[in-house]
Design a protein around this motif. Structure first.
Motif, PDB file in Angstrom:
ATOM      1  N   HIS A 284       0.799  -1.408   0.043  1.00  0.00           N
ATOM      2  CA  HIS A 284       0.056   0.009   0.100  1.00  0.00           C
ATOM      3  C   HIS A 284       0.946   1.314   0.030  1.00  0.00           C
ATOM      4  O   HIS A 284       0.380   2.077  -0.628  1.00  0.00           O
ATOM      5  N   GLU A 285       1.903   1.239   0.811  1.00  0.00           N
ATOM      6  CA  GLU A 285       2.963   2.305   0.629  1.00  0.00           C
ATOM      7  C   GLU A 285       2.268   3.646   1.361  1.00  0.00           C
ATOM      8  O   GLU A 285       2.268   4.621   0.846  1.00  0.00           O
ATOM      9  N   ASN A 286       1.272   3.463   2.341  1.00  0.00           N
ATOM     10  CA  ASN A 286       0.564   4.858   2.871  1.00  0.00           C
ATOM     11  C   ASN A 286       0.530   4.837   4.165  1.00  0.00           C
ATOM     12  O   ASN A 286       1.435   4.055   4.967  1.00  0.00           O
TER      13      ASN A 286
ATOM     14  N   THR B 247       0.756  16.320  15.030  1.00  0.00           N
ATOM     15  CA  THR B 247       1.528  16.088  13.734  1.00  0.00           C
ATOM     16  C   THR B 247       2.347  14.837  13.737  1.00  0.00           C
ATOM     17  O   THR B 247       3.112  14.550  14.689  1.00  0.00           O
ATOM     18  N   VAL B 248       2.342  14.159  12.606  1.00  0.00           N
ATOM     19  CA  VAL B 248       3.077  12.892  12.410  1.00  0.00           C
ATOM     20  C   VAL B 248       3.753  13.191  11.183  1.00  0.00           C
ATOM     21  O   VAL B 248       3.539  13.678  10.232  1.00  0.00           O
ATOM     22  N   ALA B 249       5.130  12.563  11.373  1.00  0.00           N
ATOM     23  CA  ALA B 249       6.202  13.083  10.452  1.00  0.00           C
ATOM     24  C   ALA B 249       6.433  11.848   9.754  1.00  0.00           C
ATOM     25  O   ALA B 249       6.602  10.677  10.595  1.00  0.00           O
ATOM     26  N   SER B 250       6.397  11.495   8.509  1.00  0.00           N
ATOM     27  CA  SER B 250       6.875  10.231   8.107  1.00  0.00           C
ATOM     28  C   SER B 250       8.099  10.323   6.864  1.00  0.00           C
ATOM     29  O   SER B 250       7.903  11.418   6.013  1.00  0.00           O
ATOM     30  N   VAL B 251       8.568   9.479   6.876  1.00  0.00           N
ATOM     31  CA  VAL B 251      10.102   9.462   5.801  1.00  0.00           C
ATOM     32  C   VAL B 251       9.884   8.001   5.040  1.00  0.00           C
ATOM     33  O   VAL B 251       9.623   7.006   5.625  1.00  0.00           O
ATOM     34  N   ALA B 252      10.001   8.530   3.680  1.00  0.00           N
ATOM     35  CA  ALA B 252       9.606   7.141   2.987  1.00  0.00           C
ATOM     36  C   ALA B 252      10.842   7.015   1.993  1.00  0.00           C
ATOM     37  O   ALA B 252      12.002   8.162   1.783  1.00  0.00           O
ATOM     38  N   ALA B 253      10.798   5.848   1.123  1.00  0.00           N
ATOM     39  CA  ALA B 253      12.088   5.755  -0.011  1.00  0.00           C
ATOM     40  C   ALA B 253      12.070   6.624  -0.908  1.00  0.00           C
ATOM     41  O   ALA B 253      12.873   6.806  -1.913  1.00  0.00           O
ATOM     42  N   ASP B 254      10.885   7.496  -0.902  1.00  0.00           N
ATOM     43  CA  ASP B 254      10.838   8.499  -2.235  1.00  0.00           C
ATOM     44  C   ASP B 254      11.649   9.809  -1.838  1.00  0.00           C
ATOM     45  O   ASP B 254      11.518  10.794  -2.452  1.00  0.00           O
ATOM     46  N   GLU B 255      12.353   9.822  -0.677  1.00  0.00           N
ATOM     47  CA  GLU B 255      13.396  10.718  -0.221  1.00  0.00           C
ATOM     48  C   GLU B 255      12.699  11.909   0.081  1.00  0.00           C
ATOM     49  O   GLU B 255      13.034  13.027  -0.400  1.00  0.00           O
TER      50      GLU B 255
ATOM     51  N   HIS C 207       3.065   9.417  -0.573  1.00  0.00           N
ATOM     52  CA  HIS C 207       4.372   8.978  -0.570  1.00  0.00           C
ATOM     53  C   HIS C 207       4.580   8.125  -2.047  1.00  0.00           C
ATOM     54  O   HIS C 207       3.524   7.178  -2.145  1.00  0.00           O
ATOM     55  N   ASP C 208       5.368   8.149  -2.712  1.00  0.00           N
ATOM     56  CA  ASP C 208       5.703   7.203  -4.059  1.00  0.00           C
ATOM     57  C   ASP C 208       6.574   5.959  -3.687  1.00  0.00           C
ATOM     58  O   ASP C 208       6.762   5.331  -4.694  1.00  0.00           O
TER      59      ASP C 208
END
Length: 491
Positions: free
Chosen positions: A419-421, A454-462, A439-440
């Motif tokens: 899902h990547e969400n 607030t929630v911060a998210s870091v993903a592989a889409d940099e 996020h991609d």
């Protein structure tokens, strides 16, 4: 002809004009005949008058004169005999009339009781029906009874719906972030500073001012594998690929010490006051007392593969660890002189994939949430006091991190394949509240702001995305925000 004669006789009898000539004598006729016959030696009519009827033939008149009583032949009228069918019909009609009367009386009683108890007729209001909503009570009606549940809530009991924006409030570029599921590359401190590890560097982003600072840089061949803030937000622990744990003073941007005890990269860190716990790829967990020179005070050996999740409970009583061996261990707190702290309190083997996502419930300190990898995809809620799995949910996607949000008592999960969400779940029912798309690539980590909004998210889409979804008293919005998203590089 005989038949017609018999019918004529019956017709005459019903008219009571004359007796039946050829029919058998009735009982009253035989009696009359007997009474009028003259036995031997009886007086003749000339000598004495004999009355053959109980009813006197003459009655006194108004003036003292006698009057003759009119009489017919036989002295009485004929009453025909009714058959059994007619009696049954009459009985049925009488009973039917009585039943209708009783039913009407019962309905009147029910209506009276309904008016007394409810204030209106239940049958007329049609409250109990199969579909649709119940009708409202009459205007001005006040019910003194306490109602536990109601299908149509009153305006005072209607809760305001919360608007959840599915668009990130801010996006930070995070180039060269390491796309590794087992690492913890972001943490948000109590002083509202976000630490992000990008390859061999660590950057600090001040949420209040937007200022970005480069804290440290390693050799090109090494990389940062984990970061974790102390409780007061003054110190930052950094785990590295060269098997060390560094301790930094953020205010002065100075490294205080470098602690070497592991034999593999340090992929997870967690603070408990002055105790810093670190998990390595070797499967070992080390407790460090950062106040003393001999910092390594204990080693926990339970995992057979890399420790990819590590979290202390809010009250400091338990340490939860998850590993690539699909195991979840709950360890006792660090106590001086205790020999049992190296033995786990609980070991859970229900997960079928690597357990990186761990989160303790801040308002129920004995509740632990764990999430499995691609082979498992389940969120499991544990009661560490009893060691029981309270609930389980299949998210159908790899779980990379979990967060409890106290503002609305919700659970947030970030996902990788497929899902990547980010998903928001109501706790403890685990019903889905919302999904945050944007996020991609797979989401690697999440962090919660100090105020819990607030929630911060870091993903592989940099990219690092800020989701402002948990304000305590949000202003109700009906449309999407018209302002543009703040896009800022993190270095």
């Amino acid at each position: 002809m005989a038949q017609f004669g018999f019918e004529n006789d019956i017709h005459n009898v019903l008219k009571l004009d004359m007796p039946i000539a050829n029919a058998p004598m009735a009982r009253w006729q035989r009696k009359a005949s007997t009474s009028t016959s003259k036995p031997p030696g009886a007086l003749s009519p000339g000598n004495r008058s004999v009355s053959t009827s109980k009813t006197p033939s003459k009655t006194p008149g108004k003036n003292g004169k006698t009057q003759s009583t009119p009489s017919k032949v036989g002295g009485d009228r004929y009453i025909p005999t009714r058959n059994n069918k007619q009696m049954d019909v009459a009985s049925f009609l009488l009973s039917k009339e009585n039943d209708a009367t009783e039913a009407n009386s019962s309905m009147q009683n029910q209506k009276a009781w309904s008016l007394t108890l409810n204030g209106y007729d239940v049958e007329e209001a049609k409250i109990l029906h199969l579909s649709g909503k119940p009708l409202n009570a009459p205007e001005g009606y006040q019910n003194n009874l306490k109602v536990l549940y109601s299908q149509v809530p009153t305006p005072a009991s209607v809760k305001k719906s919360r608007y959840i924006s599915t668009v990130p409030e801010r996006i930070l570029d995070a180039p060269d972030i390491r796309n590794d599921f087992y690492l913890h590359l972001m943490d948000w401190g109590s002083r509202n500073i976000l630490a992000v590890a990008l390859s061999n560097t660590v950057y600090l982003w001040d949420s209040a001012t937007g200022q970005i600072v480069l804290l440290m840089r390693m050799e090109p061949d090494d990389y940062v594998s984990s970061v974790s803030w102390s409780k007061d937000g003054t110190f930052l622990a950094i785990g590295t690929s060269d098997c060390k744990v560094q301790l930094w003073d953020v205010e002065h941007q100075k490294r205080l010490r470098s602690m070497a005890s592991h034999t593999a990269r340090v992929g997870s860190l967690s603070w408990n006051d002055h105790i810093l716990s670190s998990g390595a790829r070797s499967g070992h967990i080390h407790h460090h007392d950062v106040r003393v020179a001999e910092h390594h005070i204990c080693t926990l050996s339970g995992h057979s593969q890399e420790v990819c999740g590590l979290k202390w409970s809010p009250d400091g009583r338990f340490l939860a660890s998850g590993g690539n061996d699909n195991m979840v261990f709950v360890w006792p707190g660090v106590q001086e002189g205790s020999v049992n702290m190296q033995n786990p309190v609980h070991s859970f083997s229900e997960h079928q994939g690597a357990v990186k996502a761990l989160a303790w419930c801040p308002w129920q300190t004995n509740i632990l949430a764990s999430g499995g990898g691609t082979s498992d995809r389940h969120i499991r809620i544990w009661n560490v006091s009893s060691g029981v799995c309270m609930s389980s949910l299949d998210t159908r996607s790899q779980i990379s991190s979990l967060l409890f949000v106290p503002n609305y008592k919700e659970l947030v999960s970030s996902h990788g394949f497929a899902h990547e969400n980010i998903s928001i779940w109501k706790y403890p029912s685990l019903t889905k509240v919302a999904e945050l798309e944007g996020h991609d690539g797979r989401v690697l980590n999440m962090a919660l702001s100090p105020d819990g909004s607030t929630v911060a998210s870091v993903a592989a889409d940099e990219t690092v995305r800020m989701w402002n979804c948990f304000e305590k008293d949000p202003v109700k919005k009906t449309t999407k925000p018209t302002s543009s998203i703040v896009h800022q590089p993190i270095r």
